[in-house]
Write a protein that holds these residues in place. Structure first.
Motif, mmCIF file in Angstrom:
data_model
loop_
_atom_site.group_PDB
_atom_site.id
_atom_site.type_symbol
_atom_site.label_atom_id
_atom_site.label_comp_id
_atom_site.label_asym_id
_atom_site.label_seq_id
_atom_site.Cartn_x
_atom_site.Cartn_y
_atom_site.Cartn_z
ATOM 1 N N VAL A 1 0.922 -0.879 0.090
ATOM 2 C CA VAL A 1 -0.110 -0.334 -0.016
ATOM 3 C C VAL A 1 1.372 0.894 -0.226
ATOM 4 O O VAL A 1 1.256 1.503 1.334
ATOM 5 C CB VAL A 1 -0.954 0.411 1.272
ATOM 6 N N PRO A 2 0.539 2.131 -1.063
ATOM 7 C CA PRO A 2 1.962 3.190 -1.338
ATOM 8 C C PRO A 2 1.462 4.358 -0.490
ATOM 9 O O PRO A 2 -0.027 4.617 0.280
ATOM 10 C CB PRO A 2 1.937 3.678 -2.374
ATOM 11 N N SER A 3 1.820 4.967 0.510
ATOM 12 C CA SER A 3 1.962 5.970 1.448
ATOM 13 C C SER A 3 1.612 7.070 0.800
ATOM 14 O O SER A 3 1.977 7.171 -0.556
ATOM 15 C CB SER A 3 3.230 6.643 1.797
ATOM 16 N N VAL A 4 0.755 8.007 0.811
ATOM 17 C CA VAL A 4 0.233 9.048 0.415
ATOM 18 C C VAL A 4 1.393 10.372 0.833
ATOM 19 O O VAL A 4 1.552 10.597 1.436
ATOM 20 C CB VAL A 4 -0.702 9.916 0.732
ATOM 21 N N ARG A 5 2.212 11.249 0.011
ATOM 22 C CA ARG A 5 2.986 11.891 -0.069
ATOM 23 C C ARG A 5 2.218 13.341 0.331
ATOM 24 O O ARG A 5 1.898 13.919 0.113
ATOM 25 C CB ARG A 5 3.701 11.816 -1.395
ATOM 26 N N CYS A 6 2.843 13.763 1.398
ATOM 27 C CA CYS A 6 2.612 15.153 1.946
ATOM 28 C C CYS A 6 3.688 16.400 2.346
ATOM 29 O O CYS A 6 5.037 15.540 2.096
ATOM 30 C CB CYS A 6 1.650 15.151 3.245
ATOM 31 N N GLY A 7 3.325 17.501 1.684
ATOM 32 C CA GLY A 7 4.500 18.745 2.417
ATOM 33 C C GLY A 7 4.013 18.860 2.850
ATOM 34 O O GLY A 7 2.669 19.564 3.305
ATOM 35 N N TYR B 1 0.681 7.591 5.646
ATOM 36 C CA TYR B 1 0.548 8.752 4.689
ATOM 37 C C TYR B 1 2.535 8.978 4.945
ATOM 38 O O TYR B 1 2.811 8.723 6.514
ATOM 39 C CB TYR B 1 -0.043 9.345 5.472
ATOM 40 N N SER B 2 3.034 10.125 3.864
ATOM 41 C CA SER B 2 4.296 10.406 4.425
ATOM 42 C C SER B 2 4.470 11.585 4.291
ATOM 43 O O SER B 2 4.660 12.424 3.215
ATOM 44 C CB SER B 2 5.229 9.771 3.458
ATOM 45 N N VAL B 3 5.144 12.140 5.842
ATOM 46 C CA VAL B 3 5.031 13.552 5.218
ATOM 47 C C VAL B 3 6.681 13.946 5.266
ATOM 48 O O VAL B 3 7.484 14.086 6.797
ATOM 49 C CB VAL B 3 4.701 14.659 6.377
ATOM 50 N N ASP B 4 7.171 15.516 4.914
ATOM 51 C CA ASP B 4 8.437 15.632 4.525
ATOM 52 C C ASP B 4 8.093 17.453 5.038
ATOM 53 O O ASP B 4 7.115 18.122 4.197
ATOM 54 C CB ASP B 4 8.827 16.097 3.331
ATOM 55 N N MET B 5 8.392 17.847 6.212
ATOM 56 C CA MET B 5 7.922 18.423 7.036
ATOM 57 C C MET B 5 9.711 19.709 6.216
ATOM 58 O O MET B 5 10.364 19.293 6.645
ATOM 59 C CB MET B 5 8.954 18.650 8.651
ATOM 60 N N PHE B 6 9.316 21.050 6.224
ATOM 61 C CA PHE B 6 10.200 21.923 6.014
ATOM 62 C C PHE B 6 10.304 23.240 7.251
ATOM 63 O O PHE B 6 8.731 23.227 7.557
ATOM 64 C CB PHE B 6 9.565 22.761 4.947
ATOM 65 N N SER B 7 10.965 23.910 6.965
ATOM 66 C CA SER B 7 11.028 25.124 8.211
ATOM 67 C C SER B 7 11.015 26.507 7.239
ATOM 68 O O SER B 7 12.009 26.438 6.396
ATOM 69 C CB SER B 7 11.594 25.099 9.693
#
Length: 159
Positions: free
Chosen positions: A20-26, A100-106
């Motif tokens: 089950v592929p993760s939903v990419r998020c930002g 879900y897979s989240v990349d966090m930016f600042s």
């Protein structure tokens, strides 16, 4: 992913099947030193009173950074220069049975251009800066993800 980038390991509760592929998020954290994060109050009736950072699912071929910048425009009504964003970490979670897979930016507050005329499909109301202890006190609410993300940030000494 370069070696200097950290992925916050998922807890066993959020581990998922590789089929089950993760939903990419930002997502983007708008920071104001020494340790404050911009949040907005949810406007949907079912989530009224809860807070969130600017975050969402990648659309089409969008990268997580492009997604984070778009979500900031849609939810915070501000323009974030992608060149001023710093990749912070990634984390995984489950929501409604999907991984879900989240990349966090600042980005620092002074590098954000406020544009109240921007139209978004899901603007957040009452934007305000909260301290990490204030966010941590929200744990136990249905949207405790903000506080959890910030706990990871503190653990990794990102501020």
């Amino acid at each position: 992913t370069p070696a200097h980038r950290r992925r916050v390991p998922a807890s066993p509760a959020v581990a998922h099947s590789p089929s089950v592929p993760s939903v990419r998020c930002g997502a983007v954290l708008v920071l104001r030193p020494p340790c404050f994060v911009l949040v907005g109050e949810e406007t949907a009736p079912s989530r009224r009173g809860q807070v969130a950072t600017a975050a969402g699912k990648c659309e089409g071929s969008e990268t997580p950074l492009q997604c984070a910048v778009r979500e900031a425009a849609e939810e915070f009504r501000c323009v974030v220069d992608a060149g001023r964003c710093t990749w912070v970490f990634a984390f995984d979670f489950h929501y409604a049975g999907r991984p879900y897979s989240v990349d966090m930016f600042s980005v620092l507050y002074q590098h954000v251009i406020w544009a109240p005329g921007l139209r978004g499909h899901h603007p957040l109301a009452r934007l305000r800066f909260l301290s990490i202890p204030q966010l941590a006190s929200l744990c136990g609410s249905p949207r405790a993800d903000v506080a959890e993300v910030l706990r990871h940030a503190v653990r990794h000494e990102l501020f």
